[in-house]
Design a protein around this motif. Sequence first.
Motif, PDB file in Angstrom:
ATOM      1  N   GLY A 131       0.707  -1.183   0.220  1.00 14.08           N
ATOM      2  CA  GLY A 131       0.046   0.195   0.145  1.00 14.08           C
ATOM      3  C   GLY A 131       0.607   1.148  -0.075  1.00 14.08           C
ATOM      4  O   GLY A 131       2.016   1.236  -0.204  1.00 14.08           O
ATOM      5  N   PRO A 132       0.154   2.508   0.276  1.00 19.86           N
ATOM      6  CA  PRO A 132       0.954   3.711   0.196  1.00 19.86           C
ATOM      7  C   PRO A 132       1.863   3.664   1.426  1.00 19.86           C
ATOM      8  O   PRO A 132       2.027   2.756   2.381  1.00 19.86           O
ATOM      9  N   ARG A 133       2.662   4.735   1.648  1.00 17.66           N
ATOM     10  CA  ARG A 133       3.463   4.906   2.617  1.00 17.66           C
ATOM     11  C   ARG A 133       3.034   4.854   4.036  1.00 17.66           C
ATOM     12  O   ARG A 133       1.748   5.491   4.261  1.00 17.66           O
ATOM     13  N   LEU A 134       3.621   4.572   4.922  1.00 14.47           N
ATOM     14  CA  LEU A 134       3.038   4.462   6.376  1.00 14.47           C
ATOM     15  C   LEU A 134       3.775   5.226   7.317  1.00 14.47           C
ATOM     16  O   LEU A 134       5.099   5.310   7.406  1.00 14.47           O
ATOM     17  N   ASP A 135       3.163   6.093   7.773  1.00 12.44           N
ATOM     18  CA  ASP A 135       3.809   7.035   8.794  1.00 12.44           C
ATOM     19  C   ASP A 135       3.921   6.347  10.272  1.00 12.44           C
ATOM     20  O   ASP A 135       3.004   5.974  10.808  1.00 12.44           O
ATOM     21  N   LEU A 136       5.426   6.103  10.492  1.00 21.91           N
ATOM     22  CA  LEU A 136       5.563   5.416  11.793  1.00 21.91           C
ATOM     23  C   LEU A 136       5.644   6.388  12.809  1.00 21.91           C
ATOM     24  O   LEU A 136       5.875   5.722  14.057  1.00 21.91           O
ATOM     25  N   ARG A 349      23.913   1.338   7.901  1.00 14.10           N
ATOM     26  CA  ARG A 349      23.601  -0.012   7.817  1.00 14.10           C
ATOM     27  C   ARG A 349      22.184  -0.608   7.510  1.00 14.10           C
ATOM     28  O   ARG A 349      21.984  -1.853   7.746  1.00 14.10           O
ATOM     29  N   SER A 350      21.318   0.538   7.666  1.00 11.08           N
ATOM     30  CA  SER A 350      19.938  -0.015   7.480  1.00 11.08           C
ATOM     31  C   SER A 350      19.427   0.201   6.199  1.00 11.08           C
ATOM     32  O   SER A 350      19.874   1.135   5.745  1.00 11.08           O
ATOM     33  N   LEU A 351      18.350  -0.502   5.970  1.00 12.86           N
ATOM     34  CA  LEU A 351      17.885  -0.431   4.627  1.00 12.86           C
ATOM     35  C   LEU A 351      16.296  -0.873   4.435  1.00 12.86           C
ATOM     36  O   LEU A 351      15.831  -1.760   5.243  1.00 12.86           O
ATOM     37  N   SER A 352      15.637   0.055   3.738  1.00 14.83           N
ATOM     38  CA  SER A 352      14.233  -0.473   3.441  1.00 14.83           C
ATOM     39  C   SER A 352      14.183  -0.660   1.998  1.00 14.83           C
ATOM     40  O   SER A 352      14.393   0.196   1.071  1.00 14.83           O
ATOM     41  N   ARG A 353      13.766  -1.769   1.619  1.00 18.42           N
ATOM     42  CA  ARG A 353      13.711  -2.116  -0.137  1.00 18.42           C
ATOM     43  C   ARG A 353      12.781  -1.501  -0.933  1.00 18.42           C
ATOM     44  O   ARG A 353      12.647  -1.465  -2.099  1.00 18.42           O
ATOM     45  N   THR A 354      11.764  -0.730  -0.052  1.00 19.14           N
ATOM     46  CA  THR A 354      10.616  -0.163  -0.904  1.00 19.14           C
ATOM     47  C   THR A 354      10.849   1.629  -0.994  1.00 19.14           C
ATOM     48  O   THR A 354      10.112   2.092  -1.569  1.00 19.14           O
ATOM     49  N   PRO A 356      12.722   3.458  -2.917  1.00 17.21           N
ATOM     50  CA  PRO A 356      13.055   3.840  -4.457  1.00 17.21           C
ATOM     51  C   PRO A 356      11.341   4.230  -4.845  1.00 17.21           C
ATOM     52  O   PRO A 356      11.160   5.208  -5.524  1.00 17.21           O
ATOM     53  N   GLY A 357      10.373   3.486  -4.404  1.00 15.15           N
ATOM     54  CA  GLY A 357       9.049   3.514  -5.089  1.00 15.15           C
ATOM     55  C   GLY A 357       7.986   4.425  -3.904  1.00 15.15           C
ATOM     56  O   GLY A 357       6.989   4.642  -4.627  1.00 15.15           O
ATOM     57  N   CYS A 358       8.657   4.901  -2.995  1.00 12.90           N
ATOM     58  CA  CYS A 358       7.740   5.559  -1.947  1.00 12.90           C
ATOM     59  C   CYS A 358       8.233   7.038  -1.656  1.00 12.90           C
ATOM     60  O   CYS A 358       7.621   7.583  -0.896  1.00 12.90           O
ATOM     61  N   LEU A 359       9.221   7.493  -2.006  1.00 10.35           N
ATOM     62  CA  LEU A 359       9.615   8.806  -1.614  1.00 10.35           C
ATOM     63  C   LEU A 359       9.555   9.642  -2.901  1.00 10.35           C
ATOM     64  O   LEU A 359       9.773   9.390  -3.965  1.00 10.35           O
ATOM     65  N   GLU A 360       9.118  11.074  -2.445  1.00 11.04           N
ATOM     66  CA  GLU A 360       9.201  11.925  -3.543  1.00 11.04           C
ATOM     67  C   GLU A 360      10.644  12.398  -3.909  1.00 11.04           C
ATOM     68  O   GLU A 360      11.368  12.169  -3.314  1.00 11.04           O
ATOM     69  N   PRO A 361      10.698  12.970  -5.136  1.00 11.50           N
ATOM     70  CA  PRO A 361      12.091  13.199  -5.619  1.00 11.50           C
ATOM     71  C   PRO A 361      12.948  14.091  -4.592  1.00 11.50           C
ATOM     72  O   PRO A 361      13.993  13.840  -4.304  1.00 11.50           O
ATOM     73  N   LEU A 366      16.992  14.559  -0.346  1.00  9.60           N
ATOM     74  CA  LEU A 366      17.387  14.804   1.080  1.00  9.60           C
ATOM     75  C   LEU A 366      17.811  13.597   1.996  1.00  9.60           C
ATOM     76  O   LEU A 366      19.130  13.753   2.276  1.00  9.60           O
ATOM     77  N   ALA A 367      17.457  12.410   1.803  1.00  7.64           N
ATOM     78  CA  ALA A 367      17.823  11.154   2.215  1.00  7.64           C
ATOM     79  C   ALA A 367      19.138  10.794   1.880  1.00  7.64           C
ATOM     80  O   ALA A 367      20.036  10.376   2.567  1.00  7.64           O
ATOM     81  N   ARG A 368      19.408  10.689   0.435  1.00 11.16           N
ATOM     82  CA  ARG A 368      20.587  10.467  -0.033  1.00 11.16           C
ATOM     83  C   ARG A 368      21.757  11.384   0.396  1.00 11.16           C
ATOM     84  O   ARG A 368      22.878  10.933   0.543  1.00 11.16           O
ATOM     85  N   ARG A 369      21.425  12.796   0.415  1.00  7.01           N
ATOM     86  CA  ARG A 369      22.500  13.558   0.929  1.00  7.01           C
ATOM     87  C   ARG A 369      22.789  13.585   2.279  1.00  7.01           C
ATOM     88  O   ARG A 369      24.149  13.292   2.750  1.00  7.01           O
ATOM     89  N   ALA A 370      21.947  13.210   3.216  1.00 10.06           N
ATOM     90  CA  ALA A 370      22.402  13.101   4.482  1.00 10.06           C
ATOM     91  C   ALA A 370      23.142  11.780   4.615  1.00 10.06           C
ATOM     92  O   ALA A 370      23.986  11.680   5.630  1.00 10.06           O
ATOM     93  N   ARG A 371      22.818  10.574   3.984  1.00 10.77           N
ATOM     94  CA  ARG A 371      23.483   9.483   3.791  1.00 10.77           C
ATOM     95  C   ARG A 371      25.130   9.819   3.648  1.00 10.77           C
ATOM     96  O   ARG A 371      25.859   9.220   4.259  1.00 10.77           O
ATOM     97  N   ALA A 372      25.241  10.597   2.621  1.00  9.66           N
ATOM     98  CA  ALA A 372      26.468  10.944   1.926  1.00  9.66           C
ATOM     99  C   ALA A 372      27.346  11.433   3.292  1.00  9.66           C
ATOM    100  O   ALA A 372      28.417  11.622   3.436  1.00  9.66           O
TER     101      ALA A 372
END
Length: 444
Positions: A131-136, A349-354, A356-361, A366-372
Amino acid sequence: MQGRVAGLTGLSAEIVGLSGHVAVGDRITLQARDGRQITSEVVGFRGGTAQTMSFGPLAGLGPGGKALSRQRDPSHTQASGPQLAVSHSWLGRVIDPLGQPMDGKGALAPGDQPRPVRTAPPDAASRGRLGPRLDLGVRVLNCFATCRRGQRLGLFAGSGVGKSTLLGMLARHTACDVAVLALVGERGREVREFIEDELGPEGLARSVVVVATSDSPPLMRREAAYAAMTVAEHFRDQGQSVLLMMDSVTRFCLALREIGLSAGEPPATRGYPPSVFAELPQLLERAGPGLDQPGRKLGHITGLFTVLVEGDDHNEPVADAVRGILDGHVILDRRIAERGRYPAVDILRSLSRTVPGCLEPEQHTLARRARAVLALHAEMADLVRLGAYRAGSDPQVDAALDLAPRIEAMLHQRNDRSGLAESFAMLRRALETEGDAGGTTNGA
């Protein structure tokens, strides 16, 4: 039908006189010398003798004792196996794996349609999509391990790193209809503390808690996982979004190991018999989306399964097997907890396999730059401590040294709730530098 106890070996009892009338998984009632009745389950056969394990202590049981078995349905359908009659009135209750109340609030009202506890996962070709993104409600997971309805995530950590606290936050803050918690092999003193302090009245009101403490027989600990899954499936089939949290899969596997070894299975990988790794996917695959049927609302079970890694070894057999079955993994690191940042999630070291399909560009950027930034900061940390790096030598390193502490401060969260939009807004502010204009991030 009646048989008799022929012998006791370790945790199992040997039953004769029922050969040809019982099968693996059938329940048998054993009668102790003091008149107490002990429910047991057939776990294997050796010749014509049935090997059983009980749901209670074997004290008072001896050779010659009665073993009573309900006659099997002539149709040999699955309905003759153990069942739970789940109903909506179970919300807010604490139960044992056999569906009996443990909270002193009176008897549980049974539902109209009993459900088999052991059943197959939904057909792979017919079950719905995620389903859609789930707000945790937890910033570090919303930003760096974004989850979708029906996804299954593993929380991997050693003891005392904050798994229970994180589960309590998720039970209170996740945007779901129903939460089901399975406390498998939990310390007895911690059950009430978790329910009252971590879960709280608000979280308990929409939850069903299934408990089997560490002093319970292995069958009870194993059954707690299956009972919780059955409760979650009941609400999923009503079209609801269910959050299933299990603490922990490791203790479930330890119970399976005790059962397998007592039944005579040979130990294989680090003492685990082969049946453990055959039964593990049968449980975990039941979580996820339900069957996609026309004219019927699709329900989801979002599964969060904790894995207690032995000696902080994230490559031990259970952790390795679970990581390969689930749709993502979240690593809780002891060193991060020792620095005082909670939840102590290791982002790199954490990863969610979904994701790429649930984040806006913009959010993905933002997430990619923070990881870098965090990766570069971790790479240069030792050089900075030794004084081998001089400020101004590399603009990217200078930016990482400035931004990484701000990201860490943003990720710290205790009891407050942080929605998806708020989480990414805070991450955006943490990544802003003096040269940014109009709120954009440098290097995005």
